[in-house]
Design a protein around this motif. Structure first.
Motif, PDB file in Angstrom:
ATOM      1  N   ALA A  43       0.738  -0.983   0.335  1.00 40.09           N
ATOM      2  CA  ALA A  43       0.506   0.109  -0.263  1.00 40.09           C
ATOM      3  C   ALA A  43       0.980   1.350   0.049  1.00 40.09           C
ATOM      4  O   ALA A  43       1.741   1.449   1.245  1.00 40.09           O
ATOM      5  N   PHE A  46       3.872   5.073   1.864  1.00 40.08           N
ATOM      6  CA  PHE A  46       4.317   4.985   3.194  1.00 40.08           C
ATOM      7  C   PHE A  46       5.580   5.140   2.859  1.00 40.08           C
ATOM      8  O   PHE A  46       6.021   4.107   3.155  1.00 40.08           O
ATOM      9  N   GLU A  50       7.137   2.720   1.662  1.00 37.93           N
ATOM     10  CA  GLU A  50       6.751   1.740  -0.307  1.00 37.93           C
ATOM     11  C   GLU A  50       5.869   3.477  -0.426  1.00 37.93           C
ATOM     12  O   GLU A  50       5.204   3.946   0.208  1.00 37.93           O
ATOM     13  N   PHE A  84      -4.486  -0.429   2.568  1.00 39.38           N
ATOM     14  CA  PHE A  84      -4.216  -0.792   2.996  1.00 39.38           C
ATOM     15  C   PHE A  84      -5.221  -1.783   4.445  1.00 39.38           C
ATOM     16  O   PHE A  84      -4.617  -3.008   4.501  1.00 39.38           O
ATOM     17  N   ALA A 101       4.404  -4.043   3.724  1.00 44.56           N
ATOM     18  CA  ALA A 101       3.529  -3.233   4.191  1.00 44.56           C
ATOM     19  C   ALA A 101       3.800  -2.346   4.877  1.00 44.56           C
ATOM     20  O   ALA A 101       2.913  -1.679   5.735  1.00 44.56           O
ATOM     21  N   GLY A 102       5.040  -1.907   5.396  1.00 49.07           N
ATOM     22  CA  GLY A 102       5.406  -1.750   7.271  1.00 49.07           C
ATOM     23  C   GLY A 102       3.977  -2.541   7.949  1.00 49.07           C
ATOM     24  O   GLY A 102       3.932  -1.773   8.827  1.00 49.07           O
ATOM     25  N   MET A 103       4.000  -3.940   8.242  1.00 52.05           N
ATOM     26  CA  MET A 103       2.676  -3.761   8.746  1.00 52.05           C
ATOM     27  C   MET A 103       3.115  -4.391   9.716  1.00 52.05           C
ATOM     28  O   MET A 103       4.169  -5.599   9.585  1.00 52.05           O
ATOM     29  N   THR A 104       2.767  -4.191  11.183  1.00 49.36           N
ATOM     30  CA  THR A 104       2.483  -4.522  12.316  1.00 49.36           C
ATOM     31  C   THR A 104       1.991  -6.192  12.345  1.00 49.36           C
ATOM     32  O   THR A 104       1.066  -6.235  12.073  1.00 49.36           O
ATOM     33  N   ARG A 109      -3.882  -9.370  13.591  1.00 41.82           N
ATOM     34  CA  ARG A 109      -3.616 -10.033  12.471  1.00 41.82           C
ATOM     35  C   ARG A 109      -3.530 -11.250  12.431  1.00 41.82           C
ATOM     36  O   ARG A 109      -3.622 -12.387  11.365  1.00 41.82           O
ATOM     37  N   GLN A 150      -4.586   6.193   9.177  1.00 39.81           N
ATOM     38  CA  GLN A 150      -4.623   5.733   8.023  1.00 39.81           C
ATOM     39  C   GLN A 150      -5.614   4.227   8.759  1.00 39.81           C
ATOM     40  O   GLN A 150      -5.229   4.402  10.104  1.00 39.81           O
ATOM     41  N   GLY A 152      -7.168   1.660   9.421  1.00 42.43           N
ATOM     42  CA  GLY A 152      -7.233  -0.044   9.117  1.00 42.43           C
ATOM     43  C   GLY A 152      -5.393  -0.564  10.100  1.00 42.43           C
ATOM     44  O   GLY A 152      -5.111  -1.527  10.125  1.00 42.43           O
ATOM     45  N   THR A 153      -5.567   0.370  10.488  1.00 43.26           N
ATOM     46  CA  THR A 153      -3.627   0.681  10.886  1.00 43.26           C
ATOM     47  C   THR A 153      -3.588   0.911  12.146  1.00 43.26           C
ATOM     48  O   THR A 153      -4.779   0.980  12.995  1.00 43.26           O
ATOM     49  N   THR A 154      -2.765   0.261  12.595  1.00 44.33           N
ATOM     50  CA  THR A 154      -1.901   0.214  13.905  1.00 44.33           C
ATOM     51  C   THR A 154      -2.386   1.288  15.149  1.00 44.33           C
ATOM     52  O   THR A 154      -2.420   2.294  15.848  1.00 44.33           O
ATOM     53  N   ASP A 197       3.264   6.112  11.731  1.00 45.61           N
ATOM     54  CA  ASP A 197       4.693   5.400  12.850  1.00 45.61           C
ATOM     55  C   ASP A 197       5.155   6.003  12.266  1.00 45.61           C
ATOM     56  O   ASP A 197       5.347   7.010  11.779  1.00 45.61           O
ATOM     57  N   GLU A 220       6.345  -1.846  18.233  1.00 44.60           N
ATOM     58  CA  GLU A 220       5.766  -2.201  17.670  1.00 44.60           C
ATOM     59  C   GLU A 220       7.563  -2.883  16.284  1.00 44.60           C
ATOM     60  O   GLU A 220       7.803  -2.304  16.107  1.00 44.60           O
ATOM     61  N   PHE A 222       7.182  -4.603  12.382  1.00 42.77           N
ATOM     62  CA  PHE A 222       6.966  -5.081  11.209  1.00 42.77           C
ATOM     63  C   PHE A 222       6.866  -6.908  10.781  1.00 42.77           C
ATOM     64  O   PHE A 222       8.741  -6.647  10.917  1.00 42.77           O
TER      65      PHE A 222
HETATM   66  N1  ARG Z   1       2.720  -0.325  11.054  1.00 37.55           N
HETATM   67  C1  ARG Z   1       1.128   0.009  10.799  1.00 37.55           C
HETATM   68  C2  ARG Z   1       0.479  -0.848  10.460  1.00 37.55           C
HETATM   69  O1  ARG Z   1       0.418  -1.853  10.970  1.00 37.55           O
HETATM   70  C3  ARG Z   1       0.666   1.179   9.339  1.00 37.55           C
HETATM   71  C4  ARG Z   1       0.880   0.484   7.951  1.00 37.55           C
HETATM   72  C5  ARG Z   1       0.949   0.857   6.951  1.00 37.55           C
HETATM   73  N2  ARG Z   1       1.467   0.690   6.075  1.00 37.55           N
HETATM   74  C6  ARG Z   1       1.135   0.911   4.516  1.00 37.55           C
HETATM   75  N3  ARG Z   1       1.423   0.680   4.171  1.00 37.55           N
HETATM   76  N4  ARG Z   1       0.400   2.238   4.175  1.00 37.55           N
HETATM   77  O2  ARG Z   1      -1.442  -1.144  10.964  1.00 37.55           O
END
Ligand code: ARG
Length: 260
Positions: A43, A46, A50, A84, A101-104, A109, A150, A152-154, A197, A220, A222
């Motif tokens: 996504a 960010f 990305e 995201f 996607a820098g996903m925590t 999840r 944003q 759906g994010t943490t 973040d 957090e 990723f």
């Molecule tokens: N680290 C945060 C999460 O996991 C934000 C990630 C948003 N990533 C992005 N590609 N927009 O919720």
């Protein structure tokens, strides 16, 4: 028919000849192409994980995942873009095989998908306008202020869990499709703070009239998301990740994208 590339190769070595070529071709047809490939989903907006540059997705996650896949037996099959909060459904529905996607990594999840080993650490920054009118030092200072994050994010999780109902109303929370839009709305004065973040806050505040007021420690980590039970890709990514760390590639990439 063959369990792995290795046994396929061993079979070729043992038997050799035209007949084997035929049987290998038939075999890979049976397996289906997707069995040995990785289509990645992300996504953008960010940075520096990305973002779009001249129509192309670039960033730390892009370089890192591609370097990691390079170390595995999987063939990299390109990037798909999603918002995201659509990445997890896309993974579950097999439109993509990996989320980068820098996903925590978190328990919520983890109920739906699996994760690789962690590859980056983060906390949440509270970003405000630089004009100096509002300089919160803690979450309670955000009382009665419109706040953005944003979807759906943490970061949204922090707003919902720590602010909504206590310090602010549900209506005072503004959810955005991506963090670049959230920061733009902060600049426009439509929200007074954005929860985001830390490494992304550092990038976005560098060339805009906004700054990080304080950091809310979330500890957090990723990880790359993989389908629940896809141990083959999970193991391959973890092995690839340790190779990329040991070879110095990981450090090169953090220098390139974070100047660390
Ligand atoms: N680290 C945060 C999460 O996991 C934000 C990630 C948003 N990533 C992005 N590609 N927009 O919720």
């Amino acid at each position: 028919m063959f369990e792995s590339e290795l046994s396929r190769r061993q079979y070729l070595t043992t038997v050799g000849g035209t007949a084997v070529t035929l049987s290998v071709a038939g075999c890979s047809g049976d397996d289906g192409d997707s069995a040995q490939t990785i289509t990645a989903g992300t996504a953008p907006s960010f940075p520096p994980f990305e973002m779009k540059q001249d129509g192309e997705i670039v960033g730390f996650d892009v370089d890192l995942l591609e370097a990691v896949v390079e170390q595995t037996d999987y063939e990299f099959d390109g990037w798909e873009e999603y918002e995201f909060d659509s990445l997890t459904p896309a993974l579950v529905n097999e439109n993509i095989d990996v989320i980068a996607a820098g996903m925590t990594i978190n328990d919520d999840r983890d109920e739906t998908i699996d994760f690789s080993d962690p590859y980056y650490s983060s906390n949440q920054a509270i970003v405000v306008r630089t004009d100096g009118d509002f300089s919160p030092g803690s979450l309670s200072d955000l009382s009665d202020r419109p706040v953005g994050a944003q979807k759906g994010t943490t970061g949204e999780g922090v707003v919902q869990d720590e602010l909504v109902g206590d310090e602010i109303t549900q209506d005072q929370y503004n959810a955005y499709d991506n963090y670049v839009l959230a920061i733009q709305d902060l600049q426009n004065g439509n929200v007074d703070a954005v929860v985001i973040d830390v490494p992304v806050a550092e990038t976005l505040t560098a060339d805009r009239p906004v700054e990080s007021a304080f950091v809310h420690e979330t500890g957090e980590k990723f990880g790359f998301g993989v389908r629940d039970g896809d141990e083959a890709r999970q193991t391959a990514l973890n092995d690839g990740l340790s190779t990329v760390r040991e070879s110095g590639t990981y450090e090169e990439l953090t220098q390139t994208w974070f100047g660390e």
